[in-house]
Design an enzyme around this catalytic site. Structure first.
Site, PDB file in Angstrom:
ATOM      1  N   HIS A  42       0.820  -1.210   0.000  1.00 36.67           N
ATOM      2  CA  HIS A  42       0.000   0.000   0.000  1.00 36.67           C
ATOM      3  C   HIS A  42       0.853   1.259   0.000  1.00 36.67           C
ATOM      4  CE1 HIS A  42      -3.777   2.138   0.622  1.00 36.67           C
ATOM      5  NE2 HIS A  42      -3.193   2.848   1.564  1.00 36.67           N
ATOM      6  N   HIS A  88     -10.170   3.304  -0.897  1.00 37.61           N
ATOM      7  CA  HIS A  88     -10.344   2.938   0.512  1.00 37.61           C
ATOM      8  C   HIS A  88     -11.207   1.681   0.548  1.00 37.61           C
ATOM      9  CE1 HIS A  88      -9.979   4.869   4.710  1.00 37.61           C
ATOM     10  NE2 HIS A  88      -8.783   4.728   4.183  1.00 37.61           N
TER      11      HIS A  88
END
Length: 731
Positions: A42, A88
């Site tokens: 990430h 998200h």
């Protein structure tokens, strides 16, 4: 350290060895945690970095490309537009309201961190089928979270896209995009410079929420996945933080600034120091905490929202604190910029971590995973048209298509958003692109987000190209010149060769389209590991695009404006039903190749449409996408309730290909009869196929093909089906 210690944090054995080499010793628990979040997929892009470098990222307007918090593109008059899209996904699958809300909050901070005033939000959402109770819950809560944050902070949510497919049932996608405006001389970067300069942490207090969020986003979802406490957003605090930061940046009181998002304080201090070629000495006992007794590990890795880190000169330190106090916010000097590139983290003066900033921020390994064409493409690619039965009733087909949640009105969603906040919205949700006026100028921005993930699944390279051109057509049909893109690249696990091949091919397709259309990639986000119980999503590279109208009065929308206008189809139709909504919905087949795309023809189409809008030749413009010509024509009827009479020649095409096929590079225009010659001349000049296919009027959509009536539906019946496509699943 035991192998299970670093493996539990998501680190590989060879990565742990690399960490020891960087430190020259064994890391302690805090240092290992800092490396685990910064070297997660990430944060580090370790599986994607090599491929991302193939994007075209430069251009005459680009002021800031990838590598900062957001991209920045000049639009003239000393102004620039700042924009970015981010995902998200995993948090929204666990706690959909806060997952979506904090996704919005995070992308807003990325924009005002650069010195830009946020002026608009968009989103790109994916869910499973709405007949599933859990999917309905996720859908309703994600939409509520987006609206709850954006409405309260006062930034209009003006557009986006939503698709529903079984592949997203266990792993929804929530991508948020924010667009901001700034004066070019107010641009600020996330760099820590000036040895001895104070490092200030401002905004909300640090809590224990979001611990390990970056690592959580770097694994696939399953019943065994340990989810962290999802961050909780506070839009009112963010509004105060936004105003305080923009005041300080506007007055020249900030040298460098970075928001705290994934990996929290660890990411902010390491990235700022690494970019500036400096180090930092940070005292954690000075960090304002919500809970008593928080450990250094918790303080460094927490992902509490609405926090900002900044570097200021010593003479500005007191003023900066005074500004935050006036806005009712906490701010504390937690450290100093140092030379030598070392991050020294202390607790009550005792050193608890000491790591080279560059090692954390830039030295994660870069992987080149194996890539292999998926076996399924060998069976899906072939689509003999003779195996597709022609419809017995074309009216029924069109009604089903416009009622499909993928095509139906998204009003149930956008009516929950305050899309007129700030009162600069010229065109809001529901058109091809949103338009935002730029106050004090004649200009406007055109904004859109697009991706047909079924296309990308069936041909990642072609699907990547089409994602860019579809976004560009939406901008052009609104009167804007496409400027640049940001991308949200959502894929399954990169450790699976078939998934990585999809990723490589999609990026290559996006890159080619961006080069030809001259829309460089200014930044974005990669979200891997979008899988549920081993099953990956469709590859979904969302394209967020920004365009510019030099004259905001010369814009266009998709709806027919007056009876008696002529309807023109630009572009050429082919026998292409592969990957179409028609094939999936009516025939239950996800098969075939996406429509063919010629980028030179696409660019020529853009020139014709833009010239026609700027010269005032047309009253409406609408690109053809899901559902093809028949759906596009239906969508043009709804706003004004004006019908249309259409006469088509098949030219050897199947009737369903002509009506519902999704051939690329096509636009429907409406205009007064006397302006037809000028439009035809423009099209001829660029070699763009031009057909007058009918006229507006009445209260029905009537379509004949080779003199045979194929469709005859009232506008009211079509609109009822279109408007009810989503609410009927939620009642």
């Amino acid at each position: 350290m035991r192998p299970e210690d670093w493996r539990k944090m998501g680190l590989r054995d060879d990565e742990y060895k690399r960490i020891k080499e960087a430190l020259g010793r064994e890391p302690n628990h805090l240092e290992l945690g800092m490396f685990s979040v910064m070297w997660s997929e990430h944060c580090s892009y370790k599986n994607s970095k090599a491929v991302l470098k193939t994007f075209p990222t430069t251009g005459p307007r680009v002021l800031q490309g990838p590598g900062e918090n957001a991209g920045v593109v000049a639009i003239g008059d000393g102004l620039a537009v700042c924009f970015k899209i981010e995902s998200h996904n995993h948090p929204s699958a666990v706690e959909p309201y806060q997952g979506a809300a904090t996704g919005v909050g995070g992308i807003i901070r990325d924009i005002f961190t650069m010195g830009a005033q946020p002026i608009a939000l968009l989103n790109s959402l994916r869910f499973g089928p709405l007949h599933d109770e859990r999917v309905r819950y996720l859908f309703e809560q994600v939409v509520a979270g987006i609206g709850g944050y954006g409405n309260r902070i006062g930034i209009p949510t003006v557009g986006g896209e939503i698709y529903f497919d079984p592949c997203y049932q266990g792993n929804p996608l929530v991508n948020a995009m924010c667009v901001g405006l700034l004066e070019t001389n107010k641009l600020r970067l996330g760099k820590a410079t000036g040895i001895g300069n104070p490092v200030i942490l401002a905004g909300a207090r640090t809590g224990q929420d979001g611990m390990g969020g970056a690592t959580f986003a770097s694994v696939e979802l399953s019943e065994e996945t340990e989810a962290p406490d999802i961050q909780v957003g506070d839009p009112f605090t963010e509004k105060l933080l936004l105003e305080a930061c923009l005041e300080l940046i506007g007055n020249g009181d900030v040298d460098g600034i970075q928001d705290l998002g994934a990996a929290g304080l660890t990411c902010a201090v390491s990235e700022m120091a690494s970019r500036g070629g400096t180090g930092m000495d940070v005292e954690l006992s000075k960090v304002p905490c919500r809970e008593e007794g928080m450990t250094p590990y918790e303080i460094m890795l927490a992902e509490s929202q609405e926090r900002m880190l900044m570097v200021v000169s010593p003479e500005k330190e007191a003023k900066v604190h005074a500004v935050f106090k006036r806005w009712g916010l906490t701010s504390t000097t937690i450290g100093r910029v140092t030379e030598g590139g070392m991050l020294t983290i202390r607790m009550h003066g005792e050193i608890v971590a000491e790591i080279p900033a560059h090692s954390l921020a830039e030295d994660a390994p870069v992987y080149y995973p194996e890539a292999q064409e998926p076996a399924y493409l060998k069976t899906t690619a072939d689509l003999p048209l003779a195996t597709i039965a022609l419809p017995e009733d074309y009216n029924t087909v069109l009604l089903k298509l416009v009622a499909s949640p993928n095509i139906a009105s998204k009003e149930w969603v956008w009516q929950q958003f305050d899309y007129q906040a700030r009162t600069a919205t010229l065109v809001g949700p529901g058109s091809d692109a949103a338009l935002i006026r730029i106050r004090g100028t004649k200009k406007a921005l055109a904004l859109t987000a697009d991706c047909n993930s079924r296309y990308v699944y069936l041909d990642p390279y072609a699907g990547g190209k089409i994602a860019v051109t579809e976004a560009a057509r939406n901008i052009v049909c609104s009167g804007g010149e496409p400027l640049a893109i940001t991308d949200g690249l959502n894929f399954g696990s990169p450790e699976k060769p078939e998934i990585y091949w999809q990723f490589q091919q999609a990026v290559a397709g996006i890159s080619e389209a961006c080069r030809v259309l001259e829309t460089p990639v200014t930044g974005g986000n990669v979200s891997f590991y979008n899988e549920a119980n081993g099953e990956g999503i469709y590859p979904t590279p969302v394209i967020g695009m920004v365009g510019l109208l030099e004259d905001a009065t010369k814009y266009c929308t998709l709806s027919f404006k007056a009876a008696g206008d002529r309807i023109v189809l630009l572009g050429e139709s082919f026998d292409e039903l592969g990957a179409s909504e028609y094939l999936a919905l009516i025939h239950g087949r996800v098969q075939g190749k996406p429509p063919a795309l010629d980028l030179s023809k696409e660019k020529a189409l853009h020139r014709v449409v833009l010239s026609a809008i700027r010269e005032g030749l047309v009253r409406s413009a609408h690109d053809l996408a899901e559902g093809g010509l028949a759906v596009a024509l239906a969508e043009c009827l709804f706003e004004k309730g004006i019908g249309a009479r259409i006469q088509l020649s098949s030219n050897g095409l199947r009737p369903d290909s002509l009506l519902f096929g999704e051939s690329q590079s096509r636009v429907v225009l409406s205009l007064s009869p006397e302006k037809l010659p000028a439009l035809e001349a423009l099209a001829a000049q660029e070699g763009v196929p031009f057909q007058v296919i009918g006229e507006t009027g009445g209260d029905e959509l009537q379509i004949t093909v080779d003199g045979n009536q194929r469709l005859n539906l009232s506008v009211a019946e079509l609109q009822a089906a279109w408007q009810g496509g989503i609410p009927c699943h939620l009642s």
